[in-house]
Structure formats: structure tokens, C-alpha cells
Enzyme design. Sequence first.
Site, mmCIF file in Angstrom:
data_model
loop_
_atom_site.group_PDB
_atom_site.id
_atom_site.type_symbol
_atom_site.label_atom_id
_atom_site.label_comp_id
_atom_site.label_asym_id
_atom_site.label_seq_id
_atom_site.Cartn_x
_atom_site.Cartn_y
_atom_site.Cartn_z
ATOM 1 N N TYR A 56 0.835 -1.195 0.000
ATOM 2 C CA TYR A 56 0.000 0.000 0.000
ATOM 3 C C TYR A 56 0.876 1.254 0.000
ATOM 4 C CZ TYR A 56 -3.072 3.638 1.843
ATOM 5 O OH TYR A 56 -3.751 4.816 2.034
ATOM 6 N N ASP A 57 1.870 1.266 0.892
ATOM 7 C CA ASP A 57 2.751 2.439 0.984
ATOM 8 C C ASP A 57 3.464 2.702 -0.339
ATOM 9 O OD1 ASP A 57 2.048 2.783 3.595
ATOM 10 O OD2 ASP A 57 3.847 1.875 4.451
ATOM 11 N N LEU A 104 -0.172 11.181 9.750
ATOM 12 C CA LEU A 104 1.221 11.617 9.971
ATOM 13 C C LEU A 104 1.963 11.485 8.654
ATOM 14 C CD1 LEU A 104 2.207 9.781 13.287
ATOM 15 C CD2 LEU A 104 2.247 12.253 12.937
ATOM 16 N N LYS A 135 5.674 4.371 17.491
ATOM 17 C CA LYS A 135 4.453 4.460 16.691
ATOM 18 C C LYS A 135 3.705 3.149 16.860
ATOM 19 C CE LYS A 135 2.606 5.863 12.309
ATOM 20 N NZ LYS A 135 1.757 4.690 12.038
ATOM 21 N N LYS A 314 8.131 14.340 17.356
ATOM 22 C CA LYS A 314 7.277 15.533 17.450
ATOM 23 C C LYS A 314 8.087 16.704 17.996
ATOM 24 C CE LYS A 314 3.252 12.695 18.507
ATOM 25 N NZ LYS A 314 2.401 12.127 19.551
ATOM 26 N N CYS A 432 3.660 -42.084 8.896
ATOM 27 C CA CYS A 432 4.895 -41.339 8.680
ATOM 28 C C CYS A 432 5.193 -41.226 7.190
ATOM 29 C CB CYS A 432 6.045 -42.037 9.391
ATOM 30 S SG CYS A 432 7.641 -41.294 9.012
#
Length: 735
Positions: A56-57, A104, A135, A314, A432
Site C-alpha cells: 500500500y505504501d 502523519l 508508533k 514531534k 509417517c
Amino acid sequence: MSEEQVTGTQGTGDTPDTTGTPEDRAARVARLRAAIEEHRDAYYRRDAPTVSDAEYDALVHELEALEEQFPELQEPDSPTQTVGGAADTRTFDPVVHTARMYSLDNVFSHEELDEWFLRTGKSVGREVAYLCELKIDGLAVNLLYRDGELVRAATRGDGRVGEDITANVRTIADIPERLDTDAPPAEVEIRGEVFFPVEAFGDLNASLVEAGKPPFANPRNAAAGSLRQKDPSVTARRPLHMLVHGIAAWTPAPGADPEPAAQSEVYELLRGWGMPISEYYAVKHTPEEVHAFIDHYGEHRHSVIHEIDGIVVKVDDIATQEDLGYTSRAPRWATAFKYPPEEVTTKLLDIQVQVGRTGRVTPFAVMEPVLVAGSTVERATLHNAHEVKRKGVLIGDTVVLRKAGDVIPEVLGPVVANRDGSEQEFVMPSTCPACGAELYEQKEGDKDLRCPNARSCPAQLRNRVYYLASRGAFDIEALGEEAATALTAPLEPELPPLTTEADLFDLRPEDLADVVIERPERKKGVLTGRMEKVAYFYTKATAKTPSRPRKNTLTMFEEIEKAKSQPLWRVLVALSIRHVGPTAARALAGHFRSMDAIRAASVEELAEVEGVGTIIAESLTAWFEVDWHREIVEKWAAAGVRMEDEAPEDSGVPQTLEGLTIVATGSLQHYTRDGIKEAITAAGGKAAGSVSKKTDYLVAGENAGSKLDKAESLGVPVLDEDTFTRLLQEGPEAL
Ligand SMILES: NC(=O)c1ccc[n+]([C@@H]2O[C@H](COP(=O)([O-])OP(=O)(O)OC[C@H]3O[C@@H](n4cnc5c(N)ncnc54)[C@H](O)[C@@H]3O)[C@@H](O)[C@H]2O)c1
Ligand SMILES: [Zn+2]
């Protein structure tokens, strides 16, 4: 997802394709915007994204780059200009936030962060302090307190209008109904993040699967999905937590607490009011300190109970924050440094099972190879059939795969929205896959299934042979995974050179002349997708030269010969006795000094040895009761494997560390991991694996991680390598 899969230039900072006509570019921008809006809808409204955050980014990044380079393509309602998400007003009442909720801005590297420092520094015109914090990867929530009472809670929505989730939020124990102050402001909005603890995630998915409901893909979606429930009693049953990280819309009351002047003061005030505040924030005064904070939590990302996807930086001073102001979607006074993604999506192609050294049969995921946290992953263990069920994954699913640094990759959960009905449930075999024996549970109700054919199941034997050659045991480097297969389960001859590890030291090169294995073919190191048959230990005979042992085969025999004089603890490890790893083996060898003495000891005598205990003692005695086990020891001894250690007096090593428990961590210059343990034990000390109150010293090398933190918190003295060497030579008085 839209009819056509739109993918971005993965990663960060990649320049988008800016060639082509203006029409092509406009079409690309339109496609990107549509895809981003679709993903936002799946992520924010349905709590069920269909792609990873990194994917998405990458779309957003590409769109931003195109809009920046071609300003004529900019639009005020482009996703780059808006806060993602929209209130679902059919399920929840809409809430208009008194003050807007923002997103942000992101930076993805230290260089980009420096550019941000430069920009903010320039606008402010002087040096400022920065508040750094984790974050939290959760869901943004806004709490409105009027006269100190919680009156409303809302999601972020599009930043202006959110969803009323007051009743749901009241079920979260972290959030007080009343602020703990006699002088609250008339009104204040407190913002924070609701999250789902990583540790509880597996249980939640298991219970959803059991109830026939779709599981969540990751903890962030679990938080959002749990909070955005129509029925608050569902939310109440989920272990949600909240951490707050800001205030807005402060309306003073006469005589009330004054409004704080710095972000850090906000947190002190909120803490005093009884609000949940993260313990991991710090005020930093230079960019260098901020970079160091980021690096520190990059390494300690997993010592926190919630997922973190980055660090928020910040400007601390609130008047300066106000001067800097906001863009249409984010504050200019803050930015988020994003860590490299640890979660990716990939396709679960199959679930296969493997048989381990001790007979445990474990399913594992076979996935489309995918790059995550710096390496390509295509397999991940699924532990047992029960675990496969709990995770709710089906063969053919898109799955979320998580790989954190050096940690073993893990399948988190399925992306249910991507199912098309062709997915298949995994069925655990009852026999097995290697030898056909019927699998059994060792104890009633055991989650693991085992192959009972310990002695001759080819898979178990192969893994024992591979293990006995490993670094923690005999350390026979030329006997790796493939050689172990060739010795125990080759394609030809039908009767393998080894049918029990008892014969390992009696092998001769000529026994291996006919061994052929089948393996994936490579051309110039690249897999071709075909299999090839190769004569493994010997070269192929030609008209001119006869077949002869390969160089590696001869090296293997030399190393097998050398292994005969390894110390006793390594022999013990090589026997694959359950629970007897290097630490227990060292303790046993240190105490008894010979295999005969260990074999003759009773459970009580064994259990008394420091670091051994009943479980190991019982496992040892049970092991020696089996005929073919004893035969291994006897045949090895007859072949010349050393079964006793020299007495400590004879070793000539001064017992400088007598009575001391020492842990080593990080990489050291003059010792390997095993080497330092040997040095400690040889000098009479105890080499422990983890730090506790009983630890006398921690030896810390480079990149020491959590053990160093633990030692510091317990007040255990920490030594560097040189100091340790002094301790070793002269004893504790020398320090
Ligand atoms: N996979 C998908 O399909 C998909 C779709 C949409 C969004 N996403 C993901 O969501 C994110 C983008 O969402 P966003 O716009 O909410 O931005 P964001 O999550 O990157 O940053 C903004 C949010 O961070 C939160 N936050 C957490 N800790 C904070 C702290 N200590 N201080 C201040 N704020 C803090 C705030 O609630 C704020 O709303 C990206 O990671 C993106 O990959 C994924
Ligand atoms: Zn078997």
C-alpha cells in the site's frame, strides 16, 4: 481489489516511471488513486486489508512522486491530500470531531529524516527539542472528556467525522471513566491508539476459527475489528489496550489545571489524570540523539507488547507546534520514521510435513518465495495440526507472513477476502511420510504426533546424523544436510551405507562408492526446476579415469577421525537424547567425567547435578535402557571415540571461576559462542544460557541485545572481553 491488480514500485524512494505521454501518466495516476481508495476501504472500513502495508505504501509513494513532479496532476481530494478512512454511518452514529484528527507524514530513512529536521529547523529559525515515541500499530481513537467525565469515544474516520464507539470503548479497562483530577478542563479531547497485544493474537484467531468465523490477518486488524463491533459485549471479551499520545480541543474551566506548554508536559499531565501513557518516550535535543533513539528501538522492536511500525518524532514545544501548523492531512510539526516492513503477504502453496530427529512430525508452510526483513522466505513451520487449525489458514490462501529480524518466520493468518473457494483444508497424515509407520501421541492429548520407528525411520536417522555432525556436537563440517541424506537415505543403493549411527565411525570410503542421490538441478547456481541424479561421494568414472572419492568425501573422513577425540559433552550431545543439549551435557560431563559413570548413575544422582534436574535425569536413564541406544555408545567406544574427560587436575587449567555462573552474549573477538563456554567450564565456572539473579557476570560483546538489558536491570555486573580474560586468568579478586 479492482479488476486489474495495481502494484507500486516496492520499497521506498524509488522513482516512478515518468516516461510516456501525459495521457499515460494521467491514466496511471487515476489507476493509483482508485487502487489506494479501494485499499483504504478494505483497511479502514472492513478491517480486512488485501495487501500488505508495504505494498500500500509503495502505491502512495509512487502517487506522491508523480504529483510532485507533475503539479498539473495534483487534486485536492487525491489520497495524498486526505486522511484515509471514512465513517461507516450505517453501523455507527457519526461523530464530528471538535478538532480535526490528522494522519502523519512518513520518512523511510535517516536521510529523509534529516531533510525533515532541516525543513522544520528552517521554518522555526532556532534549535528545538524533539519528543520521540513509539508508533503504535493500532487504531486511532478520540476520547472526549467533559468536566472530567468520559462522554464520547470515536474512531478517526476521515479526520473530520468519525464513528461513535463510546459503548465499546467503555469496556476497555485501561481507559478511565473519570479523569483523576479535581480541576479538569471544561472539555478536552484525548487521542491515542487502541491495540491488540501481539501475544494474545494467536488465541483470538483460534477462537474465531472454532466459532466458524473468519480469522484476522494481523494484530492491527484484530484491534480495529474488535473495537468496531455493533455489539459492545463482543468488544468486552477482547483483551484490548490503549495508549494515549495527544490532546486537542482544550476548553479551560475557571481554576482548572493549566494547559501544558510542551508535548512532554501533556504526557505528565495525562499520566497524573490516570490515562495510559507509553513508558517509552523521551525528549531529545539533537538530531543525532533522535537517530540513536530510532536505532535503539529498531533493535528492540519486539520487547514491547504491541506492534510498532516506526517512531514518531514531534516538536516538543506546543507554541512552536502551533506556529508550524498542518497540511490538509498531517501536522508539519511531527513525522513518523517507518521501520522496514516485517509483514508481507504471499501465497500459501502447500502444507507439507517433516519428520524431526526425535520423531516429531511437523507440518510446515510452503509459500511463494517472498522478500521480508532482508531475506527470502519460502518455508515456515506450522508446529502441529492443531496450530494449523488455530491459525485458520487453508492451502491456496493469501497469508500474512511475518519475519522479525533474525527471528524465525511465522505465518500470522489468512487474508480471507482473497479466497475464491478453491482453497483446501490441510489434513494431517496418520502415517509417517518417510517410513509409513502409524503415527502416535506420546501422551494422551499431546498436540504433536510422532513416528514410533525411532531406530530406522530414514527421516529420523538422517536428522540424527545431521545433528551429531553439527557445531554443537561432533562438529564434522563436511557432513552437512545433503551428506546426511546420502549416508542414510540415498536413491541408490537400496541398503544405505548407514542404517544406524552406531556404524558411523566404522565407515570406510569404499562403502560409499555407489551412493547416488537425487537433488534439484542447478545451472550456474540457479535452480532449473528439474531434478538430477548425482554420484554423491565419488566422482563419475570416465573411459580414462576410474571413479574415486571426491575431495569433500576425504575431508569428511578426516573430520570423522578427529571427532573421536572430542570432549565427552559433545559425545553426549551427539547421541540425540531428548532434553540433553549442550548445557546439560556440559554439566553432566563436568560432574561425572565419563560415559560409564553417567550410565551407572541413578536418576537421583543425575538429577542432583546443578543444571540437570529430574526431567533430564529420567530421559537419560530411559535412553540407556534401550538396546540399540547402548549399542551406539559401545560401537563408538570400540571405534575409538573418547568416552571420558581428563580429570580437572590433569587439565592444568587453573580453577579461577570456581563457583561462578557466567553468561556470554554478543559477538566476541577471541571466542566463538562455544569457545567461551568451554573456557568458562574448563576454569571451573558454570556457563549459563540466560541471565537471572543467580548470574555472577555477563560477558557482553558487540551487538549484545536483550541479555544485556536484563543484566543491567538486575544489576548483574557486565564485563567486556578484556576484563573477562583477566577474570579467567586471575580470578574474581583481580577485578
Ligand atoms: N494494507 C492496506 O491495504 C492499507 C490501507 C490503508 C492504510 N494502510 C496502512 O496504514 C498506514 C497509513 O495510515 P494512516 O494514514 O492512519 O497513517 P499512519 O498510521 O502512518 O500514521 C498516523 C496515525 O498514527 C497513529 N499513531 C500511532 N502512534 C502514535 C504516536 N505515538 N503519536 C502520534 N500518532 C500515533 C495515530 O493514530 C495517527 O492517526 C500505513 O502504515 C499504511 O500502510 C494499509
Ligand atoms: Zn518414520
